[in-house]
Design an enzyme around this catalytic site. Structure first.
Site, mmCIF file in Angstrom:
data_model
loop_
_atom_site.group_PDB
_atom_site.id
_atom_site.type_symbol
_atom_site.label_atom_id
_atom_site.label_comp_id
_atom_site.label_asym_id
_atom_site.label_seq_id
_atom_site.Cartn_x
_atom_site.Cartn_y
_atom_site.Cartn_z
ATOM 1 N N TYR A 45 -3.307 -1.706 10.397
ATOM 2 C CA TYR A 45 -3.312 -2.359 9.091
ATOM 3 C C TYR A 45 -2.126 -1.910 8.243
ATOM 4 O O TYR A 45 -1.384 -2.733 7.689
ATOM 5 C CB TYR A 45 -4.609 -2.070 8.322
ATOM 6 C CG TYR A 45 -4.413 -2.191 6.829
ATOM 7 C CD1 TYR A 45 -4.164 -3.435 6.247
ATOM 8 C CD2 TYR A 45 -4.387 -1.066 5.997
ATOM 9 C CE1 TYR A 45 -3.916 -3.557 4.885
ATOM 10 C CE2 TYR A 45 -4.143 -1.181 4.644
ATOM 11 C CZ TYR A 45 -3.911 -2.420 4.098
ATOM 12 O OH TYR A 45 -3.646 -2.536 2.756
ATOM 13 N N LYS A 103 1.651 -3.813 6.166
ATOM 14 C CA LYS A 103 2.231 -3.706 4.836
ATOM 15 C C LYS A 103 3.636 -3.111 4.883
ATOM 16 O O LYS A 103 4.478 -3.407 4.025
ATOM 17 C CB LYS A 103 1.316 -2.893 3.925
ATOM 18 C CG LYS A 103 -0.013 -3.593 3.639
ATOM 19 C CD LYS A 103 0.202 -4.971 3.019
ATOM 20 C CE LYS A 103 -1.077 -5.659 2.619
ATOM 21 N NZ LYS A 103 -0.838 -6.963 1.966
ATOM 22 N N ARG A 139 -10.427 12.986 12.684
ATOM 23 C CA ARG A 139 -9.086 12.427 12.525
ATOM 24 C C ARG A 139 -8.026 13.492 12.769
ATOM 25 O O ARG A 139 -8.231 14.674 12.505
ATOM 26 C CB ARG A 139 -8.919 11.848 11.112
ATOM 27 C CG ARG A 139 -9.911 10.751 10.787
ATOM 28 C CD ARG A 139 -9.906 10.444 9.314
ATOM 29 N NE ARG A 139 -10.863 9.395 8.976
ATOM 30 C CZ ARG A 139 -11.344 9.185 7.766
ATOM 31 N NH1 ARG A 139 -10.955 9.966 6.775
ATOM 32 N NH2 ARG A 139 -12.203 8.217 7.535
ATOM 33 N N GLU A 192 -5.161 14.855 11.256
ATOM 34 C CA GLU A 192 -4.461 14.873 9.986
ATOM 35 C C GLU A 192 -4.362 16.293 9.461
ATOM 36 O O GLU A 192 -5.121 17.174 9.843
ATOM 37 C CB GLU A 192 -5.181 13.991 8.960
ATOM 38 C CG GLU A 192 -6.602 14.416 8.660
ATOM 39 C CD GLU A 192 -7.307 13.500 7.668
ATOM 40 O OE1 GLU A 192 -6.609 12.812 6.903
ATOM 41 O OE2 GLU A 192 -8.546 13.480 7.663
ATOM 42 N N TYR A 207 -14.766 15.462 5.784
ATOM 43 C CA TYR A 207 -14.252 15.839 7.093
ATOM 44 C C TYR A 207 -13.309 17.036 6.941
ATOM 45 O O TYR A 207 -12.340 16.983 6.170
ATOM 46 C CB TYR A 207 -13.496 14.684 7.735
ATOM 47 C CG TYR A 207 -14.367 13.503 8.107
ATOM 48 C CD1 TYR A 207 -15.688 13.677 8.481
ATOM 49 C CD2 TYR A 207 -13.849 12.213 8.085
ATOM 50 C CE1 TYR A 207 -16.493 12.603 8.820
ATOM 51 C CE2 TYR A 207 -14.637 11.122 8.439
ATOM 52 C CZ TYR A 207 -15.960 11.322 8.801
ATOM 53 O OH TYR A 207 -16.751 10.250 9.137
ATOM 54 N N THR A 213 0.836 -1.207 0.000
ATOM 55 C CA THR A 213 0.000 0.000 0.000
ATOM 56 C C THR A 213 0.864 1.248 0.000
ATOM 57 O O THR A 213 1.953 1.264 0.590
ATOM 58 C CB THR A 213 -0.937 0.040 1.226
ATOM 59 O OG1 THR A 213 -1.631 1.293 1.266
ATOM 60 C CG2 THR A 213 -0.176 -0.121 2.524
#
Length: 391
Positions: A184, A188, A331, A333, A258, A147
């Site tokens: 997750y 990767k 979030r 970010e 968002y 990813t």
């Protein structure tokens, strides 16, 4: 000889297997344990597009597409004995490893799901790599969909693979640091490191395909028959942002962005992603650029607000009355981050093929208009908080 496609029942694995089978006379062996169907059912959702059973899919592939070289094996790749038998029986010349628990939000629900995600994803990859080494199959081309999430959101252009590091006047290329933002995505990052190690220790040829946000409902092969359709998830946990926005529009919801939504994310169409994996799956050894290659499987970065506005425009053209609304961002970010990511190697792989975002979204609405009721009956799955941590 054969080509193995893991995750062969999945969103990307199924259409990739169809295209690979069309381009080779080798046996193409799909492997899956149907976990994706179970995970989506567990969180109370469905694929917007009804998915046929694997037997029905294979029958349609032969009847409609003339593909008689597809077969299926059910099994769990985290079980080493299963992997060892799989490799011994089929002796693959290539493995397209597209099996994983792919959802960052699912991996963040609680410790149990974080543990499951990390064990499931990394154990499967390790079993396959060690199986090739232990059974003297190290010429097998190993292709894994990792990813672009391993890169995080750095303030400099993201390279296609390694990075140049300078210290005390000396320079060298090093693996890109793991800057993943979920349990997750870290699977990767670890897989990418293990792939590099397997190439270094075992001489296994590696193609590390760092997959972006993939959108779309159809490729050439899946259009031919309803039994050939691939899945389309739209819930908070398994639906990517473009698919959630499109499903919201179909269900009469505003497209929910968002915060500012000005941050750019890497995107690529399902058609482009399938084409890249198919070319790697049937690639002759003398065509490979190197024995360890990283591809950024992305055609362009797009801002979330552009994604939302494009989806709203296309939705209106299909007679859906939809607005774009901004909500407080839950979030942590940077809502203005302008991602730059190198992808020349990947574009060369697909010969510059490039389905535009709008073209892909028009395809999505052509499909979803047939399944309004199915989406509306699960519209409570659009937003987080519907699955309690202890469920």
């Amino acid at each position: 000889m054969s080509i193995i496609v893991t995750g062969g029942d999945g969103y990307l694995g199924w259409p990739a297997a169809l295209r690979i089978a069309d381009r080779t006379d080798d046996r193409v062996v799909l492997v899956d344990n149907f976990a994706r169907r179970e995970w989506v059912e567990e969180i109370g959702s469905v694929s917007a597009v009804p998915i046929a059973s694997i037997d029905e899919r294979l029958d349609a592939a032969e009847e409609v597409l003339g593909l008689s070289n597809l077969s299926f094996v059910e099994g769990d790749l985290t079980e080493k004995s299963f992997v060892d038998q799989l490799l011994a029986v089929h002796e693959p010349e290539a493995i397209v490893h597209a099996a994983a628990q792919p959802s960052a939000p699912y991996s963040q629900i609680n410790g149990e799901r974080a543990n499951y995600t990390q064990h499931n994803n990394m154990q499967a990859t390790r079993n396959l790599l060690w199986g090739l080494e232990e059974q003297d199959m190290t010429d097998t081309h190993f292709i894994e969909t990792t990813t672009t999430g391993v890169y995080g959101a750095p303030e400099f252009p993201i390279p296609e693979g390694g990075a140049t590091m300078e210290n005390q006047g000396e320079r060298d290329e090093v693996p890109f640091p793991a800057m993943a933002g979920s349990w997750y995505h870290l699977t990767k990052s670890h897989d990418a490191a293990n792939l590099r190690l397997a190439n270094s220790q075992f001489d296994i040829p590696i193609s590390d395909v760092r997959t972006s946000i993939i959108y779309g409902t159809e490729v050439e092969e899946t259009r031919q028959d309803p039994r050939l359709k691939t899945r389309f998830d739209f819930d908070y946990y398994f639906g990517v942002v473009a698919h959630r926005f499109a499903a919201q529009a179909v269900a009469g919801y505003p497209v929910t962005i968002y915060g500012k939504g000005e941050q750019r994310k890497p995107f690529g169409s399902l058609e482009d992603a399938v084409e890249g994996l198919a070319r790697l799956g049937v690639m002759d050894p003398d065509e490979r650029e190197d024995d360890h290659v990283v591809y950024n499987q992305v055609t362009r970065p797009i801002s979330i607000v552009e994604v939302g506005e494009t989806i709203a425009e296309v939705a209106r053209e299909h007679d859906f009355d939809v607005e774009v609304e901004h909500f407080e961002n839950p979030r942590d970010e940077d809502e203005t981050h302008q991602m730059e990511i190198e992808n020349d190697r990947y574009l060369d792989l697909i010969d510059g093929q490039d389905v535009t975002f709008r073209e892909g979204i028009e395809d999505v609405f052509e499909t979803l208009t047939d399944y309004e009721g199915r989406i509306e009956s699960h519209e409570d799955r659009f937003l987080p908080g519907v699955l309690e941590p202890d469920e």
